[in-house]
Motif scaffolding. Structure first.
Motif, short mmCIF file in Angstrom:
data_model
loop_
_atom_site.label_atom_id
_atom_site.label_comp_id
_atom_site.label_asym_id
_atom_site.label_seq_id
_atom_site.Cartn_x
_atom_site.Cartn_y
_atom_site.Cartn_z
N SER A 103 -7.51 10.54 4.81
CA SER A 103 -6.84 11.73 5.34
C SER A 103 -5.44 11.84 4.74
N ARG A 104 -4.84 12.98 4.89
CA ARG A 104 -3.46 13.16 4.44
C ARG A 104 -2.54 12.19 5.18
N ASP A 105 -2.79 11.98 6.45
CA ASP A 105 -1.96 11.03 7.20
C ASP A 105 -2.12 9.60 6.67
N GLU A 106 -3.33 9.22 6.30
CA GLU A 106 -3.53 7.88 5.72
C GLU A 106 -2.83 7.77 4.38
N ILE A 107 -2.87 8.82 3.58
CA ILE A 107 -2.17 8.81 2.30
C ILE A 107 -0.67 8.70 2.55
N LYS A 108 -0.16 9.42 3.54
CA LYS A 108 1.26 9.31 3.89
C LYS A 108 1.61 7.87 4.25
N GLU A 109 0.77 7.20 5.03
CA GLU A 109 1.02 5.81 5.41
C GLU A 109 1.01 4.88 4.19
N ILE A 110 0.10 5.13 3.27
CA ILE A 110 0.07 4.33 2.03
C ILE A 110 1.37 4.52 1.28
N LEU A 111 1.84 5.76 1.18
CA LEU A 111 3.08 6.03 0.46
C LEU A 111 4.29 5.43 1.17
N LEU A 112 4.30 5.44 2.50
CA LEU A 112 5.37 4.77 3.23
C LEU A 112 5.37 3.27 2.93
N GLN A 113 4.19 2.68 2.86
CA GLN A 113 4.07 1.26 2.52
C GLN A 113 4.61 1.00 1.11
N THR A 114 4.33 1.92 0.19
CA THR A 114 4.83 1.73 -1.18
C THR A 114 6.36 1.79 -1.23
N ALA A 115 6.97 2.52 -0.31
CA ALA A 115 8.44 2.58 -0.29
C ALA A 115 9.04 1.19 -0.12
N ILE A 116 8.38 0.37 0.69
CA ILE A 116 8.88 -0.98 0.94
C ILE A 116 8.57 -1.90 -0.24
N TYR A 117 7.37 -1.82 -0.78
CA TYR A 117 6.93 -2.79 -1.77
C TYR A 117 7.09 -2.34 -3.22
N CYS A 118 7.23 -1.03 -3.44
CA CYS A 118 7.40 -0.52 -4.80
C CYS A 118 8.77 0.10 -5.01
N GLY A 119 9.48 0.38 -3.92
CA GLY A 119 10.81 0.95 -4.01
C GLY A 119 10.86 2.38 -3.53
N VAL A 120 11.99 2.72 -2.90
CA VAL A 120 12.19 4.06 -2.36
C VAL A 120 12.16 5.13 -3.45
N PRO A 121 12.82 4.93 -4.60
CA PRO A 121 12.76 6.00 -5.62
C PRO A 121 11.32 6.31 -6.08
N SER A 122 10.50 5.28 -6.23
CA SER A 122 9.11 5.52 -6.60
C SER A 122 8.36 6.24 -5.50
N ALA A 123 8.57 5.83 -4.25
CA ALA A 123 7.91 6.50 -3.13
C ALA A 123 8.39 7.94 -3.00
N ASN A 124 9.66 8.19 -3.28
CA ASN A 124 10.20 9.55 -3.24
C ASN A 124 9.43 10.44 -4.21
N THR A 125 9.24 9.98 -5.42
CA THR A 125 8.47 10.74 -6.40
C THR A 125 7.01 10.87 -5.97
N ALA A 126 6.47 9.81 -5.39
CA ALA A 126 5.08 9.84 -4.93
C ALA A 126 4.90 10.87 -3.83
N PHE A 127 5.85 10.95 -2.89
CA PHE A 127 5.75 11.95 -1.83
C PHE A 127 5.83 13.36 -2.41
N LYS A 128 6.70 13.57 -3.39
CA LYS A 128 6.79 14.89 -4.03
C LYS A 128 5.49 15.22 -4.75
N THR A 129 4.90 14.23 -5.40
CA THR A 129 3.63 14.43 -6.09
C THR A 129 2.54 14.79 -5.08
N ALA A 130 2.45 14.04 -3.99
CA ALA A 130 1.43 14.32 -2.97
C ALA A 130 1.66 15.69 -2.34
N GLN A 131 2.91 16.02 -2.08
CA GLN A 131 3.24 17.32 -1.50
C GLN A 131 2.75 18.44 -2.42
N GLY A 132 2.94 18.27 -3.73
CA GLY A 132 2.47 19.26 -4.70
C GLY A 132 0.95 19.38 -4.71
#
Length: 145
Positions: A103-132
């Motif tokens: 679901s979109r909510d599960e994808i959001k949770e995955i991206l939140l997890q990546t913010a911690i383990y991959c870095g906030v700047p990467s997650a920021n771009t990932a959220f923008k990508t998913a939003q698009g």
């Protein structure tokens, strides 16, 4: 038969053609016919071996394995795309994750997890990508057929 009918997994004694065929079937199921048809239409002498390799090894050798389901494979793949900054591939795999039942909510949770383990700047771009991707899908859903 070289595929396991219970899990759809390619068995170790499968021929190269059987692995390719199983990989192409999964690739089409996950990414959609339009994407795969575009990739195949764009093949040339230079890229043909690469397309063959990813169909056989990634899709036929890994995505057909029974150890984890496609939802989990999508979650892992999204994380890998974020970790390595592969934004076009991330967009493609977000679409695939939806196809695979996330679901979109599960994808959001995955991206939140990546913010911690991959870095906030990467997650920021990932959220923008998913939003698009979500906006594009929503626009397409509102279009009359």
């Amino acid at each position: 038969m070289s595929t396991d009918p219970k899990h759809g997994a390619v068995q170790r004694d499968a021929t190269s053609q059987e692995i390719y065929d199983a990989g192409m079937a999964v690739r089409r199921e996950v990414l959609g016919d339009a994407h795969v048809d575009r990739a195949n239409a764009n093949k040339d002498e230079f890229t043909d071996d690469f397309q063959d390799m990813i169909t056989r090894i990634a899709w036929g050798g890994i995505w057909t394995r029974p150890g984890i389901d496609r939802r989990m494979r999508s979650a892992v793949t999204i994380t890998a795309m974020v970790a390595h900054g592969h934004w076009e591939e991330l967009a493609m795999h977000i679409r695939a994750a939806l196809t695979n039942g996330l679901s979109r909510d599960e994808i959001k949770e995955i991206l939140l997890q990546t913010a911690i383990y991959c870095g906030v700047p990467s997650a920021n771009t990932a959220f923008k990508t998913a939003q698009g991707v979500f906006a594009e899908l929503d626009r397409a859903a509102r279009q009359p057929e």
